[in-house]
Write an enzyme that holds these catalytic residues in place. Structure first.
Site, PDB file in Angstrom:
ATOM      1  N   GLU A 179       0.787  -1.222   0.000  1.00 29.06           N
ATOM      2  CA  GLU A 179       0.000   0.000   0.000  1.00 29.06           C
ATOM      3  C   GLU A 179       0.826   1.282   0.000  1.00 29.06           C
ATOM      4  O   GLU A 179       0.355   2.314  -0.476  1.00 29.06           O
ATOM      5  CB  GLU A 179      -0.923   0.003   1.234  1.00 29.06           C
ATOM      6  CG  GLU A 179      -2.022  -1.039   1.208  1.00 29.06           C
ATOM      7  CD  GLU A 179      -3.078  -0.748   0.158  1.00 29.06           C
ATOM      8  OE1 GLU A 179      -3.417   0.438  -0.044  1.00 29.06           O
ATOM      9  OE2 GLU A 179      -3.548  -1.702  -0.482  1.00 29.06           O
ATOM     10  N   SER A 457     -45.031 -31.097  40.585  1.00 21.44           N
ATOM     11  CA  SER A 457     -44.324 -31.954  41.550  1.00 21.44           C
ATOM     12  C   SER A 457     -42.878 -31.561  41.779  1.00 21.44           C
ATOM     13  O   SER A 457     -42.216 -32.156  42.646  1.00 21.44           O
ATOM     14  CB  SER A 457     -44.385 -33.410  41.077  1.00 21.44           C
ATOM     15  OG  SER A 457     -45.713 -33.886  41.096  1.00 21.44           O
TER      16      SER A 457
END
Length: 763
Positions: A179, A457
């Site tokens: 770059e 239960s």
């Protein structure tokens, strides 16, 4: 001639004044831009997302664990299997030995450097752990935790901040060579590069080359829009010069590497090479090979055009251009170049950052986070949150929910089924998995945390625990009356509870009443004990909110959330020691400074011996009671658990324990319609499918002090000597028991100690 010379003379006359004005304006504008740049660079450049980590997998010598469990964890962490390990993030299998080069990691309690571990496994047990650094066995080691997700702020940007020391020099070199080759020589802008790009673009008739330096790109990304205009380019150049004058090249390149845009994840922008490495390759940046580094550098030119998931061919061509540049500049040799261009892209489309984020679990995390860190600014400063989530258990819970509900729904088209699951480590209280509903990605109503349903239960163990805390009165063999009962409510109505099979047995041992979930004995026991005492036990087990007490409460006419139920069963499973359920264990800053630890304060909320006896009964539930299907599916694994079914089969519940987890599951309809499902047929089916995927360990507990095996007559619960016909042999709290009688009810004869003469010669 006069018309031309007049303006010229005017310009000549005022040239220096105009120049001075221009320079002053330029200086003032530069000063303004410099102030903007300094504020951004010297302060917090970014709002960094918080990182959420799963629990670390801890390995201990002698631990019950098989090789597949460890390999599963390594795969989740992105480790590579190789023939010979050379760097962190790799492992190899050599006979019965597993060698792992564990990565360095800053755990909540301190930094640990990379370690080469040798794990020897035999018969599903970790026999030994060797650490190459100390050339000896160690008792414990842990793998680094998986990064589960990142809590994104309103900026909708995501990044993992890295320092220059964290970034491979080869990647920096590749970026600069591709770059901005003159990065270390120019002063923010490179006029010659601009001219070269201009000539190349004119020759090609289109834009084929850019002239912007890395510093210009950084200025554009940090401060400017993406519009293409002369004014923007001028601002970009001025800012680049200012940045270059004010900051070192190292500071500039480090900021660039953290800022550069490298793709999109849904509506989130991926910034920086640190996050991109995880998103595209599921590994930290320092573990990427040359070709993978070149792929990321190549994407700088166009993250959308060179996305390896969408455009793999374009991405590969761009990668090879980057590699060719390195070869031509003598950065790499021909062999390295050839190996790199021949390698696949290796992009992982299902990396950890592309998966969903467990929204139900995250709701629990966010609630806790607001409590322990009230300041919003602190929560959005890139903190690291160490959670209790186990990704394998979470995945198993989700898959079991989907599989089971699909099967159950096929015969119930008129009733839409839903489910909720919470699994916790009952020894620590850490929540390992949380499923808030059948739509796992849904971020709305969380049934685990916010739904209140009758628990059926599942409340019964609290009744029997209340009794067993009186060991001089109640044992597992104590007979409980099972005869018709008629109770009058405060409204003048009568309630006549029935057992599920509509039968009465006269009386049954307490153990049978609980393991077979008999209703009538439970109600009678609860009334005898006192409803307020039962309510007190429920509160001590972890239910903090107040509720009304009435006889039907003993059968579960009590609305609780799955989380509240799981808190109760965590306390029971942990032999009465209550640990607050939680999802966060520690928090540190982005630079690994601890700021909060969970200080667990275990409380012995119910009697240890009584809790053990209840666990024994719950184990019997899964062997011969309402949960006996577990024995059929897992004959070699001991579980404990309790089914629950509410009136008209509207709610199906199950709470089950192995040696690691207490898991609570609810199945039902959000509109409270009948489902026709018992606890065993609905919720326990999810539990079974879930256990198939998580390598359950047998639920084993040592006898607490005072507990031993005693022998009883089942008809009256009296203590007997061993060997009586039809005797009931069960654990009991021995110090509270009366002396044993013989099988015919007589006191045992005392055996007189023989004299020395009698022992020698008999008599």
């Amino acid at each position: 001639m006069k018309l031309i010379s007049a303006p010229f003379r005017w310009f000549k006359k005022y040239f220096w004044k105009l120049t001075a004005v221009f320079l002053v304006a330029l200086f003032a504008y530069g000063f303004y831009l410099d102030a903007q740049i300094k504020t951004r660079f010297d302060g917090n450049k970014w709002v960094v997302p918080a990182q959420l980590f799963a629990r670390p997998l801890t390995l201990q010598q002698g631990q019950e664990i098989n090789r597949d469990e460890i390999l599963q964890e390594l795969s989740l962490l992105g480790y590579r299997q190789v023939s010979q390990i050379r760097q962190p993030g790799e492992y190899t299998l050599q006979g019965g030995e597993l060698r792992v080069f564990r990565r360095a990691f800053a755990f909540a309690d301190g930094f640990e450097s990379a370690r080469q571990l040798r794990l020897k496994l035999q018969n599903d047990r970790l026999v030994s752990i060797y650490d190459n650094a100390v050339t000896s066995q160690v008792n414990e080691a842990r793998l680094e935790p998986m990064m589960v997700t990142r809590i994104i702020t309103q900026s909708r940007e995501d990044r993992i901040l890295l320092t220059l020391e964290d970034i491979p020099t080869s990647l920096i070199e590749t970026l600069i060579m591709t770059e901005d080759r003159d990065f270390y020589h120019h002063h923010g802008v490179a006029p010659l590069a601009i001219l070269r790009a201009l000539v190349a673009n004119i020759k090609a008739g289109r834009t084929v080359q850019g002239g912007s330096t890395l510093t210009q790109q950084l200025a554009k990304n940090l401060f400017l829009t993406r519009e293409r205009s002369l004014i923007r380019k001028i601002n970009e150049a001025i800012m680049a010069v200012i940045i270059d004058l004010r900051y070192s090249k190292d500071e500039i390149i480090e900021t660039y590497l953290n800022e550069v845009f490298l793709g999109q994840r849904g509506d989130l922008a991926i910034h920086g090479f640190g996050l991109a490495s995880y998103y595209y390759f599921n590994r930290p940046l320092e573990e990427l090979n040359l070709a993978e580094q070149a792929t990321l550098v190549g994407m700088v030119k166009g993250p959308s055009a060179y996305n390896p998931f969408r455009h793999p061919q374009n991405t590969r061509k761009r990668r090879d251009v980057v590699l060719r540049t390195l070869f031509e500049q003598d950065i790499i040799d021909k062999e390295m170049y050839t190996d790199a261009v021949e390698s696949p892209l290796n992009a992982v489309d299902k990396g950890i950052l592309s998966q969903h984020k467990y929204p139900a679990f995250m709701q629990q995390v966010n609630r806790e986070l607001r409590q322990v860190l009230p300041a919003k600014d602190l929560r959005e400063s890139g903190i690291k949150i160490f959670s209790t989530l186990d990704p394998h258990i979470q995945r198993a819970a989700e898959q079991a929910t989907e599989k089971t509900l699909t099967a159950l729904q096929s015969s119930r088209d008129t009733v839409a089924l839903n489910a909720a699951i919470i699994a916790s480590d009952f020894r620590t209280g850490g929540i390992r998995a949380l499923v808030g509903g059948k739509e796992f990605d849904y971020q709305g109503f969380n049934r685990v945390l916010d739904a209140r349903r009758p628990v059926g239960s599942l409340i019964k163990p609290a009744v029997y625990l209340t009794a067993l805390e009186q060991p001089a009165v109640y044992t597992l063999a104590t007979p409980i009356e099972d005869k018709p009962i008629r109770l009058k409510s405060s409204y003048g109505k009568y309630w006549e509870p029935q057992n599920v099979d509509k039968q009465f047995r006269g009386s049954v041992p307490l153990l049978t009443a609980l393991s077979h979930s008999l209703n009538v004995p439970t109600v009678k026991l609860g009334m005898t004990l006192g409803l307020e005492n039962v309510a007190d036990t429920i509160e001590r087990l972890g239910v903090k909110e107040k509720f009304d007490t009435y006889p039907a409460m003993t059968l579960g006419a009590l609305n609780l959330s799955p989380r509240q139920v799981n808190q109760m069963y965590q306390t029971i499973a942990n032999v009465g020691i209550r640990q607050e359920l939680h999802s966060i264990s520690a928090i540190s800053t982005h630079d690994d400074i601890p700021i909060w630890y969970r200080m667990n304060v275990p409380e012995q909320r119910v009697d240890k011996a009584a809790a053990y006896l209840v666990n024994y009964a719950l184990h019997k539930v899964t062997r011969e009671g309402t949960g006996k299907r577990l024995k059929q599916v897992f004959p070699r694994v001991n579980f404990a658990g309790k089914t629950g079914t509410t009136d008209d089969y509207r709610d199906s519940w199950f709470s089950g324990m192995d040696n690691q987890l207490a898991t609570t599951i609810w199945v039902g309809n959000d509109d409270n319609l009948e489902t026709g499902l018992t606890g065993s047929a609905g919720a326990m089916s999810i539990f079974i499918n879930m256990q198939r995927d998580i390598y359950p360990k047998s639920f084993n507990q040592a006898f607490p002090e005072g507990i031993g095996i005693a022998h009883f007559a089942p008809e009256d619960g009296s203590r007997k000597v061993p060997g009586c016909a039809n005797g009931l042999s069960v654990p009991a709290y021995l110090p509270a028991l009366p002396g044993a009688t013989t099988c015919d009810g007589k006191p045992p004869q005392e055996t007189k100690e023989k004299s020395l003469w009698e022992r020698l010669f008999g008599s």
